[in-house]
Design an enzyme around this catalytic site. Structure first.
Site, short mmCIF file in Angstrom:
data_model
loop_
_atom_site.label_atom_id
_atom_site.label_comp_id
_atom_site.label_asym_id
_atom_site.label_seq_id
_atom_site.Cartn_x
_atom_site.Cartn_y
_atom_site.Cartn_z
N ASP A 161 -67.20 51.54 7.77
CA ASP A 161 -66.11 52.50 7.82
C ASP A 161 -66.39 53.69 6.89
O ASP A 161 -66.25 53.58 5.68
CB ASP A 161 -64.84 51.79 7.38
CG ASP A 161 -63.63 52.69 7.41
OD1 ASP A 161 -63.70 53.74 8.08
OD2 ASP A 161 -62.63 52.35 6.77
N ASP A 354 -64.83 59.81 10.67
CA ASP A 354 -64.38 58.47 10.32
C ASP A 354 -64.84 57.46 11.36
O ASP A 354 -64.24 57.33 12.42
CB ASP A 354 -62.85 58.48 10.21
CG ASP A 354 -62.29 57.15 9.74
OD1 ASP A 354 -63.07 56.19 9.59
OD2 ASP A 354 -61.07 57.08 9.52
#
Ligand SMILES: *[C@@H]1O[C@H](CO)[C@@H](O)[C@H](O)[C@H]1NC(C)=O
Ligand SMILES: *[C@@H]1O[C@H](CO)[C@@H](O)[C@H](O)[C@H]1NC(C)=O
Ligand SMILES: *[C@@H]1O[C@H](CO)[C@@H](O)[C@H](O)[C@H]1NC(C)=O
Ligand SMILES: *[C@@H]1O[C@H](CO)[C@@H](O)[C@H](O)[C@H]1NC(C)=O
Ligand SMILES: *[C@@H]1O[C@H](CO)[C@@H](O)[C@H](O)[C@H]1NC(C)=O
Ligand SMILES: *[C@@H]1O[C@H](CO)[C@@H](O)[C@H](O)[C@H]1NC(C)=O
Ligand SMILES: CC(=O)N[C@H]1CO[C@H](CO)[C@@H](O)[C@@H]1O
Length: 464
Positions: A161, A354
């Site tokens: 992430d 992201d």
């Protein structure tokens, strides 16, 4: 007949699919790569949703045969599928906030033997130096890699992430609001399973953007191995509590590795990539991503530490820009945004890149501006957009003077294989200020992304 229990579904899928483990290989000093894996090569030209249905149909039938029960009727299969589709639909918007992917029911999971099942598509890349394969969660909802933690080292599937900076796995005493299952069928860490585990007793709590996604627990130290690189006594979090999106056995990963800058960390610890660099295992705190698309039927997804994998991108298209974010996200200025070649004239927009978000989340005015130029786009009362499933619209973002175009297939979320109308993967949600976009995998599948924590810069290149 209704086969909804997780364990039976999982057990069936374990038989249906035989995961191929990809081992990290160390290529050269100062750079490591982990391969992305795949369970079962989907037959070509099939929409992922149809593959999903086929998996489900096959699994139900096989489970019935194995257990000596009557096979489900067509009507039962159809209603099971519809149920799943509805769940997918209802939660699509939540998933979009997936600062932590909300993995939909049944798309799932890993049990204590750490065999990934169901809709995890393992990476099939040839491991390269300092890299790990990125397995695909469901239809491109998220991406995880396998690392080793503890003594003896055990495999953990960890969501990679770029939009957070905390690293955690579940603890042996983990509890969740759905207490019957503890923290789900995930591999957990603690003194019973690792002789090198040390609980430092400091508390951490990480809350993600997705509604109801949070974990809390203790900061610990233990040995962590990433793509063959060892971090003895690394500091990270072990969860004592997890909310359902993480604890569900339907969630295919055991933890999350935040690869933002550690100033974003609520754990006040260096991120693993920063630790690799400060221990001189890699030259710089660089993390690079090749994010794969399930529909391509070849998962060569990969995360590389300490450098970029030049077999994945076209060096002539490489641009490097400054990170404009001061909180620890990776955020780049966009020169312009184009739809079908027309410049929307949106000025001063920035993109938070992201990998832990599935979709594109845009402030209200911008989400309208983009859809206005997509043929057949419509909005409904609740403010969500639909577009034709066969759209050929070209949406492109320009960074550092280079345009990066999104594959039209990535613009749609198929809800129903018979429908000609799909939900748009560009969703209204203001994440930061009115010019900040949260740019997730819908875009990132189309580029090679590299972040450099030392230079505080972001590089993008076109894929080969
Ligand atoms: C990987 O590392 C080996 C050994 O250092 C080196 O010979 C090889 O060229 C490297 N491969 C790549 C693709 O960088
Ligand atoms: C799954 O089963 C249902 C019910 O029999 C059927 O309508 C559907 O076409 C099947 N899906 C696939 C992809 O075979
Ligand atoms: C995990 O899967 C294996 C292989 O099917 C099975 O034997 C084992 O019981 C499962 N473990 C759990 C905790 O469900
Ligand atoms: C996991 O998926 C199964 C099958 O769809 C569902 O019945 C169950 O409620 C899900 N569990 C959680 C915790 O979401
Ligand atoms: C929004 O945030 C970005 C990133 O922090 C910043 O560069 C930009 O100036 C901000 N814009 C406004 C209008 O506040
Ligand atoms: C998309 O499908 C619609 C309905 O079948 C058809 O009219 C249209 O021509 C198709 N568009 C493209 C670009 O293929
Ligand atoms: C299947 C699933 O994850 N359903 C969730 C969808 O979102 C709502 C609201 O957050 C949850 O209550 C459901 O559990």
């Amino acid at each position: 007949m209704h086969f909804t229990t997780t364990s039976s579904f999982l057990a069936t899928l374990l038989i249906v699919l035989s995961p191929v483990e990809a081992l990290p290989v160390k290529r050269s000093a100062g750079m490591v790569t982990l391969p992305l894996k795949r369970v079962q090569p989907p037959s070509h030209d099939l929409h992922p949703r149809i593959l999903l249905q086929q998996h489900i149909n096959r699994s139900y039938r096989r489970f019935a045969r194995m257990t000596g029960r009557a096979e489900p009727s067509d009507a039962e299969l159809r209603s099971n599928i519809e149920e799943r589709m509805n769940l997918l639909l209802t939660n699509v918007t939540n998933m979009g906030y997936s600062h932590k992917v909300n993995v939909p029911s049944g798309t799932h999971a890993v049990n204590q033997t750490n065999q990934a099942v169901n809709l995890v598509t393992r990476a099939d890349t040839t491991p390269t130096n300092n890299s790990l394969g990125l397995d695909i969660v469901a239809s491109d909802l998220g991406y995880f890699a396998t690392i080793q933690i503890g003594t003896p080292p055990r495999d953990y599937n960890i969501l990679m992430d770029s939009g957070s900076a905390d690293f955690w796995v579940g603890g042996e005493s983990c509890q969740s609001p759905d207490t019957s299952s503890g923290c789900g069928e995930h591999i957990s860490l603690g003194p019973d399973s690792s002789s090198s585990f040390v609980d430092l007793g400091t508390h951490f709590q990480t809350t993600y953007e997705t509604r109801d996604s949070s974990v809390g627990g203790d900061i610990v130290t233990d040995n962590v191995v990433i793509a063959g690189l060892s971090l003895p006594g690394h500091q990270f979090g072990v969860a004592k509590t997890k909310t359902v999106p993480f604890s569900s056995s339907n969630t295919s990963y055991d933890g999350v590795m935040g690869l933002g800058r550690s100033i974003l960390s609520t754990q006040s610890t260096p991120t693993p990539v920063e630790a690799l660099a400060s221990n001189h295992l890699i030259k710089e705190a660089i993390t690079s991503y090749k994010i794969s698309r399930l529909a391509d039927n070849a998962n060569d997804g990969e995360i590389t530490f300490g450098g970029m994998d030049d077999t994945k991108y076209d060096p002539n298209t490489l641009v490097t820009v400054d990170n404009v974010n001061t909180q620890g996200y990776w955020e780049a200025s966009m020169d312009s945004i184009f739809v079908n070649g027309a410049d929307l004239g949106l000025q001063g927009r920035t993109a938070i890149l992201d990998t832990g978000a599935s979709f594109l989340l845009l402030p209200p005015q911008d989400v309208i501006a983009v859809h206005q130029l997509i043929d057949g786009a419509q909005t409904n009362a609740s403010g969500t957009f639909t577009i034709p499933c066969n759209t050929t619209a070209s949406v492109a973002f320009s960074f550092g003077g280079t345009q990066f175009t999104i594959d039209p297939r990535d613009l749609v979320i198929a809800e129903d294989t018979d429908s000609q109308t799909c939900r748009s993967s560009i969703i209204e949600h203001q994440f930061g200020n009115s010019t900040e976009w949260l740019v997730g995998d819908v875009f990132l599948k189309n580029v090679y992304l590299s972040t450099n924590g030392y230079m505080n810069q972001i590089s993008l290149a076109k894929l080969l």
